[in-house]
Design a protein around this motif. Structure first.
Motif, PDB file in Angstrom:
ATOM      1  N   UNK A  82     -23.610   2.439  16.059  1.00 29.27           N
ATOM      2  CA  UNK A  82     -22.544   4.171  15.039  1.00 29.27           C
ATOM      3  C   UNK A  82     -23.848   5.296  16.053  1.00 29.27           C
ATOM      4  N   UNK A  83     -24.112   5.001  16.712  1.00 33.04           N
ATOM      5  CA  UNK A  83     -24.475   6.262  18.168  1.00 33.04           C
ATOM      6  C   UNK A  83     -23.794   6.047  19.287  1.00 33.04           C
ATOM      7  N   UNK A  84     -23.856   7.431  19.972  1.00 32.00           N
ATOM      8  CA  UNK A  84     -23.535   7.603  20.969  1.00 32.00           C
ATOM      9  C   UNK A  84     -24.442   7.942  22.111  1.00 32.00           C
ATOM     10  N   UNK A  85     -25.804   8.195  21.703  1.00 36.82           N
ATOM     11  CA  UNK A  85     -26.747   8.358  22.577  1.00 36.82           C
ATOM     12  C   UNK A  85     -27.856   7.715  21.452  1.00 36.82           C
ATOM     13  N   UNK A  86     -28.423   7.338  22.677  1.00 35.65           N
ATOM     14  CA  UNK A  86     -29.939   6.708  21.815  1.00 35.65           C
ATOM     15  C   UNK A  86     -31.159   7.098  23.172  1.00 35.65           C
ATOM     16  N   UNK A  87     -32.183   7.180  22.606  1.00 33.99           N
ATOM     17  CA  UNK A  87     -33.383   7.704  23.525  1.00 33.99           C
ATOM     18  C   UNK A  87     -34.138   6.926  23.260  1.00 33.99           C
ATOM     19  N   UNK A  88     -35.108   5.991  23.528  1.00 33.77           N
ATOM     20  CA  UNK A  88     -36.061   5.292  23.049  1.00 33.77           C
ATOM     21  C   UNK A  88     -37.335   5.279  23.775  1.00 33.77           C
ATOM     22  N   UNK A  89     -38.389   5.358  23.449  1.00 38.68           N
ATOM     23  CA  UNK A  89     -39.956   5.544  23.995  1.00 38.68           C
ATOM     24  C   UNK A  89     -40.600   4.750  23.489  1.00 38.68           C
TER      25      UNK A  89
END
Length: 429
Positions: free
Chosen positions: A310-317
């Motif tokens: 679904x996502x172009x961009x994912x930030x993972x913390x």
């Protein structure tokens, strides 16, 4: 004794998020108007002001490193989120610092420096001419279990539509083409001032501002992404169909513990609603891995969701154990090595997804907004397409047979890609 104005050579270091950057830009404007000399190189300054982030452990560690680096040989003033949370501890552990101030303490800093407060001062923009941030509110009313922002920044406080429109007009007069709306929770805007959500009314006013070509909305809370907002974005000529929606997780069990107010079915329904109305929409999100109650099954559920593409961009913390939050009572049972392993796995999955999306762009035409030139050689123009937010979503490297200017819009064709970055060439004719 306060330092004489003529002696002040101030270097300002801004750490953390774009919201912190706006605070720094306000401080710079006030310092300059009050007569202080600002220097870009901290080594040439005799006074250093460090605007800190105190949100998660890596940000705290970065701030401490900067403070220790400069406190030994310079007069250092520390402000911002870290001070709001840990002022007494900082004063005790790093007494070399001249003074500590919390957030929005610009006038107190001027007073400490012996400078007179100046009314009606514009901030100094530190971003390229292509884009600037417009902070529409301060604070947050959400009670997410892992987050310390409400205790640092306080309750949600919207700036008035009139004030924001005036600021946006001034930004446009400085040649800026893209306006990035930021806050802790953009979709909550206006409820404290107007008794109801006023984001669409604000957007209507901002769209009328001459010179602004792109309006980018950042930081949507999932439950407030209404059909009315999606429809507005769909029909807008300036507001980009770019949805930055931090979901944090998809496991019902983890989301409930996080106090997010929604579950997996809602998340899938939200994504479906957006794409059914705007098929070319681009989604960015962020996830937390290693939350105290996230077990192997929860993480596998998250990985499977990301794999849907679904996502172009994912930030993972990686989960950061924060003092004073509800989640503090849950402990921090997952080892850092396991958190990092989970984080890396999601990025590995997302890396393949963005490659596939980029393959679909080859040969296609777009408008690129020029941010400037590459940092290493300063000869290759760099910029972004509409689905690339500043600082987080990669860059475009432009092949052009002419000099292009910062803030210019250029028609380009996508030729190739490498990791998050695109190689484009100016469209002939």
């Amino acid at each position: 004794m306060a330092r004489k104005r003529s002696e002040l050579k101030i270097g300002v270091i801004s750490l953390g998020c774009s919201k912190n950057l706006v605070d720094t830009e306000i401080l710079l404007g006030k310092l300059k108007s009050a007569g202080a000399k600002l220097v870009d190189d901290p080594k040439k300054a005799n006074t250093i002001i460090i605007n800190t982030c105190g949100f998660i452990n890596p940000a705290k560690e970065e701030a401490i490193d900067y403070i220790l680096e400069y406190a030994e040989n310079k007069k250092v003033i520390v402000m911002g989120c870290l001070v709001e949370r840990y002022k007494e501890e900082l004063q005790k552990e790093i007494p070399e610092v001249q003074a500590y101030f919390g957030t929005e303490s610009w006038d107190q800093i001027l007073e400490f420096l012996g400078l007179k407060k100046v009314e009606k001062v514009q901030r100094i923009l530190t971003t390229p001419k292509s884009y600037a941030y417009l902070k529409i509110s301060e604070g947050c009313n959400r009670l997410c279990s892992f987050c310390a922002i409400p205790s640092i920044r306080g309750k949600y406080r919207s700036k008035s539509i009139q004030e924001l429109v005036e600021e946006a007009k001034w930004i446009a007069e400085n040649g800026v083409k893209e306006l990035c709306l930021i806050s802790q929770d953009t979709t909550y805007y206006g409820r404290d001032l107007y008794g109801k959500n006023a984001l669409l009314k604000l957007l209507e006013k901002l769209e009328d501002i001459e010179g602004i070509e792109w309006v980018r909305l950042l930081y949507f809370y999932p439950t407030d992404v209404s059909d009315e907002l999606i429809d507005y974005i769909k029909n807008s000529s300036k507001v980009l169909p770019y949805f930055d929606i931090p979901l944090q997780h998809v496991s019902n069990r983890v989301l409930k513990s996080m106090r997010r107010g929604y579950g997996k079915d809602f998340v899938e329904g939200l994504v479906e609603r957006i794409f059914s109305k705007i098929p070319n929409a681009v989604l960015r999100t962020s996830f937390i891995v290693g939350y105290p109650e996230e077990d192997t099954k929860d993480f596998e559920e998250l990985i499977e969701f990301v794999q849907k593409g679904y996502f172009h961009w994912v930030g993972v913390f990686s989960y950061s154990h924060e003092d004073g939050t509800f989640a503090e009572s849950l402990g921090d049972p997952i080892p850092d090595e396991e958190k990092e392993r989970r984080r890396a796995l999601i990025y590995e999955v997302q890396s393949e997804i963005i490659k596939e999306k980029y393959r679909g762009l080859l040969g296609k035409s777009f408008r690129m907004l020029v941010d400037g030139y590459d940092e290493e050689m300063n000869i290759v123009p760099v910029g972004r397409l509409w689905f690339q937010a500043p600082e987080v979503d990669g860059l475009c490297y432009l092949e052009a047979e002419r000099l292009v200017k910062e803030g210019e819009m250029v028609d380009v064709v996508v030729k190739d890609f490498k990791e998050l970055d695109l190689l484009v060439e100016e469209k002939s004719g």
